[in-house]
Design a protein around this motif. Structure first.
Motif, PDB file in Angstrom:
ATOM      1  N   ARG A 144      27.109  25.575  15.023  1.00  0.00           N
ATOM      2  CA  ARG A 144      27.175  24.935  16.269  1.00  0.00           C
ATOM      3  C   ARG A 144      25.759  25.356  16.882  1.00  0.00           C
ATOM      4  O   ARG A 144      25.101  24.456  17.623  1.00  0.00           O
TER       5      ARG A 144
ATOM      6  N   ALA B   1      39.608  28.092  14.219  1.00  0.00           N
ATOM      7  CA  ALA B   1      39.240  26.918  14.895  1.00  0.00           C
ATOM      8  C   ALA B   1      40.519  25.791  15.063  1.00  0.00           C
ATOM      9  O   ALA B   1      41.440  25.959  14.201  1.00  0.00           O
TER      10      ALA B   1
ATOM     11  N   VAL C 181      38.847  20.400  15.025  1.00  0.00           N
ATOM     12  CA  VAL C 181      37.568  21.032  14.577  1.00  0.00           C
ATOM     13  C   VAL C 181      37.731  21.155  13.070  1.00  0.00           C
ATOM     14  O   VAL C 181      36.894  20.571  12.287  1.00  0.00           O
ATOM     15  N   THR C 182      38.749  21.728  12.451  1.00  0.00           N
ATOM     16  CA  THR C 182      38.699  21.923  11.151  1.00  0.00           C
ATOM     17  C   THR C 182      38.930  20.333  10.318  1.00  0.00           C
ATOM     18  O   THR C 182      38.657  20.299   9.305  1.00  0.00           O
TER      19      THR C 182
ATOM     20  N   THR D 235      37.540  17.656  11.509  1.00  0.00           N
ATOM     21  CA  THR D 235      36.144  17.190  11.488  1.00  0.00           C
ATOM     22  C   THR D 235      35.069  17.796  10.339  1.00  0.00           C
ATOM     23  O   THR D 235      34.413  17.055   9.780  1.00  0.00           O
TER      24      THR D 235
ATOM     25  N   LEU E 267      31.035  18.068  16.869  1.00  0.00           N
ATOM     26  CA  LEU E 267      31.673  19.191  16.943  1.00  0.00           C
ATOM     27  C   LEU E 267      31.645  19.611  18.311  1.00  0.00           C
ATOM     28  O   LEU E 267      30.547  19.924  18.835  1.00  0.00           O
TER      29      LEU E 267
END
Length: 323
Positions: A191, A256, A260-261, A263, A318
Motif C-alpha cells: 500500500r 485482510a 482485499v484478498t 483483489t 486496494l
C-alpha cells in the motif's frame, strides 16, 4: 538444504536474476519467507534502453525481517572480507567471476568471465572450500575454483583487478513475525509503495520500438539475442511472476478482508499471465532471429500490456489500511 519452491519445477521462470535469486535462498536458508519481500517486482518498467534489473529493497529487508545490509570495503582482499563476515555471524554477498562457479557449467564456468552475485555461508581456507548460494540453489566449490574466485594462490598476481562489490548482511536475533504478521507487513508496504508504480504502461512503449530492436538483434546474431533477452524477457518475465507469487502469498496468509484478498488474487493471476506470455514470446523471438523470418509482435505485446494494466489497476484500487 532444498532450494526454495520459487526455484523448484513449478514456476514458469525457474531463475530470476543472480541478485534476487541469492536473496531468495539467503532468506530461505535462515528460516524467513522470501515471498514477503518481492513487492519491488511490481515496479519493474522499461528504462532508457532496458528493463529494470529488479532487486530486493534493503529497507524492506529490515522492516520485514530485521536484516541490516551494508556495503563493505574489501580493503584486505575479498577473502579476508568474507572471512571476517562469517566469523562475526554475518553473510557476505560479493560479486564474483562466474568463470570459477561450477554451478554455471555449460553457461559460464570456464567459458566466460561474467560477474554474478553469490551468498557466502561458510569458508574453510586451509581446505580451500566454500559453501555458497547462487541462482537457484546452494553449492560448494574448492581447489582451483576457490583460488580463482578469491584471487589467491596462483591467481594472486594474475593481472590487475578492481576490488569487487560486497554486501554484508547482519542477521537479527529478534523474535520473528508470525506468518500472518509478516503477510500483513508486506501488505502495508504494498500500500505504501503504490505511488511508485509506473504511470504509463511500459509494454505499450516497448511495443512501439520492438520491431526496430529485433532488426538490430538479427544483425548481431546469437550473441546479440542472448544479451537482448537478458535485459528484456529475462527481466520482466521473472519479475512479474515473482510479483504474482508475492500477491497470491499475501492474499493467502494476511488478515485482510475478503475484498482485499480477492483483489490481490485477481491481480496475481494477471501478473502470472505476463510471465507465461513473456516466455512464449521469448521463444518466438528466438526462432525469428534464427530463421530470419518476420515476426508480428502485436498479439504478444497486446497480451502483455493488457495483463499488466489489469493487474496494476487492481493493486492501485486496494483500499488504505484501516485505522
Amino acid at each position: 538444504m532444498k532450494a526454495h519452491p520459487l526455484h523448484a519445477d513449478g514456476p514458469v521462470w525457474r531463475e530470476t536474476n543472480c541478485y534476487t535469486d541469492v536473496w531468495i535462498e539467503i532468506l530461505h536458508a535462515i528460516g524467513h519467507e522470501p515471498l514477503a519481500m518481492l513487492g519491488p517486482c511490481l515496479r519493474v518498467t522499461l528504462e532508457a534502453d532496458q528493463w529494470t534489473f529488479f532487486k530486493p529493497s534493503f529497507d524492506d529487508l529490515f522492516l520485514l525481517f530485521g536484516l541490516d545490509v551494508v556495503e563493505a570495503n574489501p580493503w584486505r582482499g575479498l577473502l579476508a572480507t568474507c572471512e571476517a563476515a562469517i566469523a562475526s555471524g554475518r553473510i557476505a554477498i560479493p560479486e564474483v567471476d562466474s568463470w570459477f562457479l561450477p554451478d554455471t557449467a555449460g553457461v559460464a564456468y570456464r567459458l566466460a568471465h561474467v560477474k554474478s552475485s553469490i551468498a557466502v555461508f561458510s569458508i574453510d581456507v586451509p581446505k580451500r572450500q566454500l559453501s555458497y548460494a547462487h541462482n537457484s540453489g546452494r553449492y560448494e566449490l574448492s581447489g582451483d575454483d576457490f583460488d580463482g574466485l578469491f584471487r589467491v594462490g596462483a591467481y594472486e598476481s594474475g593481472g590487475t583487478h578492481l576490488p569487487p562489490y560486497v554486501d554484508i548482511c547482519t542477521v537479527s536475533d529478534a523474535e520473528r513475525r508470525t506468518i500472518t504478521d509478516l503477510a500483513d507487513a508486506a501488505l502495508d508496504l504494498l500500500r505504501r509503495d503504490r505511488g511508485r508504480l509506473p504511470t504509463r504502461n511500459p509494454f505499450l512503449t516497448w511495443a512501439e520500438r520492438f520491431s526496430d530492436e529485433l532488426d538490430a538483434v538479427r544483425a548481431g546474431g546469437d550473441e546479440a539475442f542472448h544479451a537482448y533477452a537478458f535485459t528484456t524477457f529475462r527481466q520482466f518475465g521473472p519479475a512479474f511472476e515473482l510479483a504474482g507469487s508475492h500477491l497470491a502469498w499475501i492474499a493467502k496468509h494476511s488478515s485482510a478482508s475478503t475484498d482485499v484478498t480477492s483483489t490481490l488474487s485477481r491481480a496475481a493471476e494477471h501478473f502470472t499471465s505476463v510471465a507465461a506470455t513473456a516466455l512464449v514470446f521469448q521463444m518466438r523471438t528466438a526462432r525469428a532471429v534464427i530463421s530470419g523470418k518476420p515476426l508480428d509482435p502485436t498479439t504478444w505485446t497486446k497480451s502483455l500490456a493488457d495483463d499488466w494494466q489489469a493487474g496494476t489497476d487492481l493493486v492501485r484500487s486496494l483500499p488504505s489500511a484501516p485505522k
